[in-house]
Structure formats: C-alpha cells, structure tokens
Design an enzyme around this catalytic site. Structure first.
Site, short mmCIF file in Angstrom:
data_model
loop_
_atom_site.label_atom_id
_atom_site.label_comp_id
_atom_site.label_asym_id
_atom_site.label_seq_id
_atom_site.Cartn_x
_atom_site.Cartn_y
_atom_site.Cartn_z
N HIS A 53 43.52 83.47 38.82
CA HIS A 53 43.64 82.11 39.07
C HIS A 53 43.15 82.04 40.67
O HIS A 53 43.59 82.59 41.75
CB HIS A 53 45.07 81.71 38.96
CG HIS A 53 45.06 80.32 39.31
ND1 HIS A 53 45.01 79.25 38.74
CD2 HIS A 53 45.24 79.56 40.68
CE1 HIS A 53 45.10 77.99 39.03
NE2 HIS A 53 45.25 78.10 40.45
N CYS A 54 41.91 81.22 40.59
CA CYS A 54 41.19 81.09 42.01
C CYS A 54 41.72 79.79 42.82
O CYS A 54 41.62 78.85 42.13
CB CYS A 54 39.73 80.85 41.79
SG CYS A 54 38.69 80.93 43.24
N PRO A 55 42.36 80.03 43.92
CA PRO A 55 42.90 78.92 44.51
C PRO A 55 41.68 77.91 45.30
O PRO A 55 41.91 76.78 45.53
CB PRO A 55 43.94 79.38 45.43
CG PRO A 55 43.22 80.58 45.77
CD PRO A 55 42.86 81.17 44.55
#
Length: 276
Positions: A90-92
């Site tokens: 999950h890429c912020p």
C-alpha cells in the site's frame, strides 16, 4: 489495483437483500463447515472447522472479511480494507494499493519522477556552478559548498533536496526492478514467502521484464458501485388522459403588447389600503 469484490457487493449487484443480523452476515461470509469464535484473552477471532474439528487463526485461501476465496498471491489490505490481487504494497504517496492492475503504472511513475528529479538536480547544480564562475571564485571542496550556501542559499537548498529525493527514488526503483527480476512482490519478499520454494510463475529475469512491459491489464472485477449507491430516478410514464400543453397559436393575448404597466398597476392597487 485489482480489488477483489466482496461477497456482499456481489449480492447487492445481483439484487439480493442484506442479512438482518450482523452475526448472520458474518456467518454467511464463511465457507461451508466453518464457524467464527473470539478468544477470551486477546479478543481476536479464530475459526473452527466442523468437518475435522480443527481450529485456526485464518481459513486457508479464504478471506473471512470479504467472504470470498483468496486467489494466489493476493492479500487483504488493512489500510484499504479490500482484497487485492497480486498485492505488492500500500503506497501512501499515491494513496492506493499497488497490485496486479497498476504495478506497471507504478514502475513507470518511479521512472518519470526519477527523471524529473535528475533534471531539476542537474539544473540547480548548473546554476550553482555558473554563479561561482561569475564571482570568479577560486575555492574548492568544502569551502565551495559554504560559498554556495551564503551566496546562493535558495539554489543550494533546492540542490540538496533534489539530490536526496533522487537518491531515494533511484533506490526504490532499483528495489522494484530487482523484485521484477526475482518474480516476487514486496509483500512476498518481506515475509519470505518464497524462501526454499519453487516459484511456478517465475520465467527468468528477461522474460519477467518482458511480461511486465507487454502483459495486458485485466479488466476490473468490481460491479457498478455507483449504480448500487445512487440508483437512477424512476422514469415517469406518459399519461394518455393528461391534456397536451397549449401551443403558441392557442394563446388569447397579444404577445406584441407590453403588459408590464398592467401588472404594475395591479400590484400597486393590491398593496394600497382600502378606504373607509
């Protein structure tokens, strides 16, 4: 990213009704023969298989939250609260999961931002060098850096920032290119999922890169969630008994006459007090 639709979404898309009870809903999301319980000490859920009497913290190849079988290499993202096919991470920074459908776009994003950071870094360093040449400075080494900071603080700060950003982007890009060569995802690499295991999907370094560049993006499996949340308004059927609206030729007044003074007089007379 490759979100796997939940069972409740599919039920609603097919026109089904929601379960009346939360417990009934949770039980309906489990495969046949499995039941959900909660640990008294930790409060965490665990599952009981009625067929063999075994208990487990997780149901093999099944997502108890989404109520669907979990495909190989997929994972339920705790941030998005969705199962993602071929989950990487999950890429912020982009605000979404990176999975099967957008991993190639993510690698392209890293390439583009790395090239942009390199361009800005080269331009700021060139501006610093030209400034030193205009001042005809003869210092070098650490003294030259001090001179840049005092004489060109904005260019020096931007050069320092873009250099750090470029190094970070290149390191991240190199890490993901290595993962592609190994045929693994970030989640699998961190957890050591393929340690001492044979990877059936691994086609070798060159073919893995070729697959990344040429593989067709699979279509989304999500139902039309907008139509489920905001159904279209019902259409009004035409009533044959309703008379048709009048046409312009049916008007009984002259459209060329200005009636504004009549309306003004009527409004004035209605607002005036009645004489006694």
């Amino acid at each position: 990213p490759g979100v796997i639709p939940r069972r409740t979404w599919l039920i609603r898309a097919e026109g089904g009704e929601r379960e009346s009870s939360v417990d009934e809903l949770r039980e309906s999301l489990l495969p046949a023969g499995w039941r959900r319980f909660h640990d008294d000490e930790s409060g965490l859920p665990y599952f009981y298989n009625e067929s063999d009497g075994q208990t487990a913290w997780e149901i093999p190849r099944w997502c108890a939250t989404c109520g669907v079988p979990r495909p190989p290499r997929s994972k339920h993202c705790a941030t998005c609260d969705n199962c993602v096919d071929r989950f990487d991470h999950h890429c912020p920074w982009v605000g979404t999961c990176i999975g099967r459908r957008n991993y190639r776009s993510f690698v392209g994003f890293l390439l583009a931002t790395s090239a942009l950071a390199a361009l800005v870094d080269a331009a700021t360093i060139a501006a610093l060098v030209r400034g030193a040449q205009r001042r005809k400075s003869s210092v070098s080494g650490p003294k030259l850096a001090y001179e840049w900071i005092f004489n060109q603080p904005l260019d020096a700060a931007l050069a320092l920032y873009t250099t750090f950003l470029l190094a970070s982007l290149l390191a991240l890009l190199a890490y993901h290119l290595r993962l592609v060569a190994l045929g693994e995802t970030t989640n699998e690499r961190v957890k050591g999922h393929w340690d001492d295991k044979e990877k059936d999907h691994d086609r070798g370094c060159c073919l893995n890169y070729w697959t990344l560049c040429t593989e067709r993006t699979p279509p989304s499996r999500l139902p039309n969630l907008t139509a489920l949340m905001y159904p279209p308004p019902p259409r009004h059927h035409s009533d044959s008994s309703r008379p048709s609206r009048p046409t312009r030729a049916d008007t009984d007044y002259d459209t060329d006459v200005d009636h504004s003074h009549d309306l003004h007089a009527a409004s004035f007379s209605s607002s005036a007090p009645t004489p006694r």
